[in-house]
Motif scaffolding. Sequence first.
Motif, PDB file in Angstrom:
ATOM      1  N   VAL A  37       0.849  -1.186   0.000  1.00 47.32           N
ATOM      2  CA  VAL A  37       0.000   0.000   0.000  1.00 47.32           C
ATOM      3  C   VAL A  37       0.890   1.242   0.000  1.00 47.32           C
ATOM      4  N   LEU A  38       0.376   2.278  -0.639  1.00 50.40           N
ATOM      5  CA  LEU A  38       1.094   3.552  -0.725  1.00 50.40           C
ATOM      6  C   LEU A  38       0.194   4.646  -0.173  1.00 50.40           C
ATOM      7  N   ASP A  39       0.745   5.449   0.729  1.00 50.11           N
ATOM      8  CA  ASP A  39       0.014   6.566   1.330  1.00 50.11           C
ATOM      9  C   ASP A  39       0.679   7.876   0.936  1.00 50.11           C
ATOM     10  N   LEU A  80      -3.491   4.565  -1.593  1.00 48.01           N
ATOM     11  CA  LEU A  80      -3.719   5.415  -2.755  1.00 48.01           C
ATOM     12  C   LEU A  80      -4.233   4.641  -3.963  1.00 48.01           C
ATOM     13  N   PHE A  81      -3.739   3.430  -4.185  1.00 47.97           N
ATOM     14  CA  PHE A  81      -4.128   2.652  -5.364  1.00 47.97           C
ATOM     15  C   PHE A  81      -5.236   1.642  -5.044  1.00 47.97           C
ATOM     16  N   ILE A 101      -9.188   2.613  -0.142  1.00 45.62           N
ATOM     17  CA  ILE A 101      -8.706   3.985  -0.271  1.00 45.62           C
ATOM     18  C   ILE A 101      -9.476   4.902   0.675  1.00 45.62           C
ATOM     19  N   ALA A 102      -8.743   5.707   1.443  1.00 47.26           N
ATOM     20  CA  ALA A 102      -9.351   6.600   2.427  1.00 47.26           C
ATOM     21  C   ALA A 102      -8.651   7.956   2.341  1.00 47.26           C
ATOM     22  N   ALA A 103      -9.426   8.994   2.040  1.00 45.04           N
ATOM     23  CA  ALA A 103      -8.872  10.333   1.878  1.00 45.04           C
ATOM     24  C   ALA A 103      -9.480  11.275   2.905  1.00 45.04           C
TER      25      ALA A 103
END
Length: 798
Positions: A744-746, A766-767, A785-787
């Motif tokens: 995972v990428l943040d 992000l993805f 995904i959580a923004a």
Amino acid sequence: MALRTHRGISLVLSLFRRRKTGKPLRLAAFLCSLIFLSIPAAQAQNSRVEGVVRDASGASVPGAKVQLTAKSYSAAMTTDSSGAFAFESVPDLSGTLAVSASGFRSVTQSWTSSGDRHVHLEITLAPASMNQQVQVTANRAATLLSDVPVSDVELTREDLQDTPALTLDDQLRQVPGFSLYRRSDSRVANPTTQGVSLRGLGANGASRALVLQDGIPLNDPFGGWVYWDRIPSESISTVEIAQEGASSLYGSDALGGVVQFISRAAEPAGISLETSYGNQNTPDLSLWAGGQKGKWESTFAGEVFNTDGYVLVPEADRGPVDTRAGSAHGTADLMIGRKIGEGSEIFARGSYLDETRQNGTPLQTNDTKLGQGVLGANLQLGSFGALTLRFYADVQTYHQSFSSVTSVVTNRDTETLTDLQTVPAQGVGGSAVWSRQIGKRQTIVAGLDDHEEIGASHDIQFTKGVPSANQSSGGRQRTVGIFGEDLIQITPRWLLSLSARVDHWSNFDASTVRIPLGTGVPSGIQFADRSQNAFSPRATLRRQINSNISWDASVYRAFRAPTLNELYRSFRQGNTMTESNAYLNAEHLTGGDAGLSASAFDRRLEFRSTFFYNQIVNPVANVTCTAVALPVPDCPAPIANTILRVRENLGRLSAPGFELGGTGHITRDFELSVGYQYVDSKVSSFPASPALVGLWIAQVPHSALTFQARYSNPRIIELSVDGRMIGKQFDDDLNSFPLGRFFVLDLAASRSIGRGVQIFGSVENLFNEKYATAATPVPQLGLPIAARIGFRFEFPKR
């Protein structure tokens, strides 16, 4: 020199006037005189500045940075192996010299050359002040960060803010050896799965590491897990993680290490706030305020949070009973203290947590109410050393409901209540730690602590959705320990730390009572009182080869007593039922490690590595009752469509591995950090079921990789990119339910808009990587995904 220069100027002017006669001889004489007079005048201003840098004991300090300034002239160098430095041809007669070295206070000193234009300086560096570089996790006495093992990690408040993750446990996952019992984070995970695992030792729900806040345990008094949301994020100053067996100082619960949160001090006074809003209807607000007036000081911290969460079951497997798993909590913390005498203080502290959770189906919910009170004193006793006193009490009530979902493989259309639990628990404890420096090279520490927990699981059991029995099971535990430590600075480059502790653990007043509702005869068991002594030694040797390279090695023993939860509380997840075991024994760990730390290019590049080996005798594990070579003791009768497990002491668990890490300060504004851990955590012995030998420990991956990239230019923008790769692991002891690897990428970005206000935005996963956190056997998913966007306010601005 002034007179000679004046005569030279007069001669030059005289020759210049005569130059109009056009005679070449006079012009040549003018040029020769000018060169002749300018050379000694320039030489007269040059100086040689040399000297030696030493520490307080008189030993030389190699690799110290020396910066010389003389009006517009500036030069820098590092001291050689003997601590010496020398600046040649300095074009002035006076200036300043700034000297700095890792682990020491910086020194700035003026210099003036003598008649022979030669300056010799003797610079003495004092150790860095304790409020600059201290670490109190590995050693209960404050210790310079330069003197702690390579594997110990410190994260500052700024490090946590730069991390895109929202929850505190996810922020700590940037340390490769840190994880919870399961992959899921605390915003959706059941509290009983939030125990800490370090270096692949696993957690079994209960932590195999001790979690502290300013020296006070945060582990649940009944189950040993951790409520990560009880600490408002704005109240944290630093977090320290020691990944070694620490029972020699902290006793049971510190089997695999210590995680300690250090709270912000009341001074400097101020107020700070962070608030944000994200998808999944996720508002969050955290506040801290503190100050001092006269001898009185106070701080307040609070936090409120909510998330509707997400559906845990993958879309292809979910049915009508599958709903969002979400949580909400509110927490408050108030401290009032008073200064007494020179450097001493007393304080009182109170905190409260109210948390509710939805666990993915309509009937599965839980809530917790937890209060804590603390009294403490930090006393400076002059020549008699220092004394730290802590007393605390925890009171909590935990509610949990369990259900059975029919049509497990398809449809998932019916849910039936199976159990309603109420778990009241209390814990009280206290500690006294005395420390004193002897001479310049030795510090001794001695202390004792005592804590007691009492709790029980009160269950209303259901059969086909109808209440069928009431059952209560619980008891009391008490642990008393005394310990000592000796920190010896053998030479300026050699540090030896020796510590040992003796604990007496007892379990008493334990029983189980079951009362059927309707037909049936009540039954009960009064368990015999049990007790056990544990001896936990530890030795650490550290060598500072030079200012850029150091190594250390440690050997240690540690232990952990089973929690009341493991002894007396059963639970259900999905269609997996896990039974308690009132006859569990304590776990005992033997381990060691060796680490190396190196830096280069004026510390712009830093590298660290640690090799370790840990072995646990009698580790507590959730053992599946079927499909093993031999029958597992203590297994209950089979239940249709249910996987049955029971908590058992395995024979041995071995966990050899290594950690690698590095940080590169690429430019003034850009920094890159990478960390990797490999651990081969497996069952090495289990006479009751040899089929488990050689299998992976449940919920422990072999590989974990993290990286953080930071770009920080307050005038433009601050960017953070965090990546985390977790390797394959298994959800169960039989290794029949694999959980695949994932990455995972943040991402986070922030910018100051003045007056202490900063706006930010972040995206986790992000993805939108889809990865499993459990398989029971229906898989459950990790955070999609959580923004969120928000702002921070701080007064006064840092």
